[in-house]
Design an enzyme around this catalytic site. Sequence first.
Site, PDB file in Angstrom:
ATOM      1  CG  ASP A 138      -5.073   1.455  -5.715  1.00  0.00           C
ATOM      2  OD1 ASP A 138      -5.768   0.778  -4.944  1.00  0.00           O
ATOM      3  OD2 ASP A 138      -3.920   1.840  -5.444  1.00  0.00           O
ATOM      4  CB  SER A 139      -9.158  -2.913  -5.886  1.00  0.00           C
ATOM      5  OG  SER A 139     -10.305  -2.096  -5.925  1.00  0.00           O
TER       6      SER A 139
ATOM      7  CG  ASP B 126      -7.528   4.033  -3.771  1.00  0.00           C
ATOM      8  OD1 ASP B 126      -7.282   4.573  -2.670  1.00  0.00           O
ATOM      9  OD2 ASP B 126      -7.869   2.843  -3.905  1.00  0.00           O
TER      10      ASP B 126
ATOM     11  CD  GLU C  49      -2.531   1.566  -0.505  1.00  0.00           C
ATOM     12  OE1 GLU C  49      -1.377   1.114  -0.339  1.00  0.00           O
ATOM     13  OE2 GLU C  49      -3.358   1.038  -1.267  1.00  0.00           O
TER      14      GLU C  49
ATOM     15  CD  GLU D  20      -6.962  -3.768   2.131  1.00  0.00           C
ATOM     16  OE1 GLU D  20      -6.864  -2.584   1.721  1.00  0.00           O
ATOM     17  OE2 GLU D  20      -6.886  -4.753   1.372  1.00  0.00           O
TER      18      GLU D  20
END
Length: 265
Positions: A45-46, A84, A115, A182
């Site tokens: 989703d970056s 994602d 996440e 991360e």
Amino acid sequence: MGKITISALDRMKSAGEKIAVITSYDASFTRQIEQAGIDVILVGDSLGMVIQGHESTLPVTVGDMVYHTANVMRVSEHAMVIADMPFMSHGTPEQALDTAGRLMKEGGAHMVKIEGGAPQLETVRHLTARAVPVCGHLGLMPQSIHQLGAYRVQGRGEHERERMLKDAVGLQQAGAQMLVLECVPAMLAAEITKALDIPVIGIGAGADTDGQVLVLYDMLGVTMQGTPSFVRDFLVETGNVQDALIAYVKAVKERTFPAAEHTFT
Ligand code: KIV
């Protein structure tokens, strides 16, 4: 070369062979990524930041993720592809199952990434019990940017270390088959990698995880907000995209990336 599966990644972990992962969002880059021999593609989703120009990943929709995952899947041949689960698409286990269903059925993803630690365990159990392969994501979680206040290293201090280790073990027990860490101190990332049976992929998490992931645009030096300190610009070294991708895979496999200057203590 056959298709990379989660079993192949498990074998790589056991054999100590590093896993090379990169993000991709479209067909043309995916073709070059495949030719470079990448093991895993993450449709991150970056894309909200590097493709859409948003300030964070929060505005990305499930529709966006399905669209970009399908673009990647159309030309992907060998790599395993993870998509994602975007912000607010997995608030309940039922909603997460709907989202994962779209990413896998319409997008064609092989695995979904979520996440979060303890609050996500019920959702991870719900998905994995229904044949949805899940990759966890701990450390810096960009979807929590407004709670964090800044993109910075996570897991420093004893309390945070214990919490992240517990979350990682909890995710594995809930059925997650991979984990992304991360922006985590290298020693903690190494400890988590050793404690888990599933492959652990790092970004800004030192050299001792089972593999590395970078955002494609970052490692090509195509950035709007400067290159993060844990990134190496492979394009500047090689002069063209295909060779930059090949150099990245080689550097991960041969353990020359990440070096000390890309690592947090
Ligand atoms: O969205 C993304 O690209 C990611 C990576 C930074 C791991 O989650």
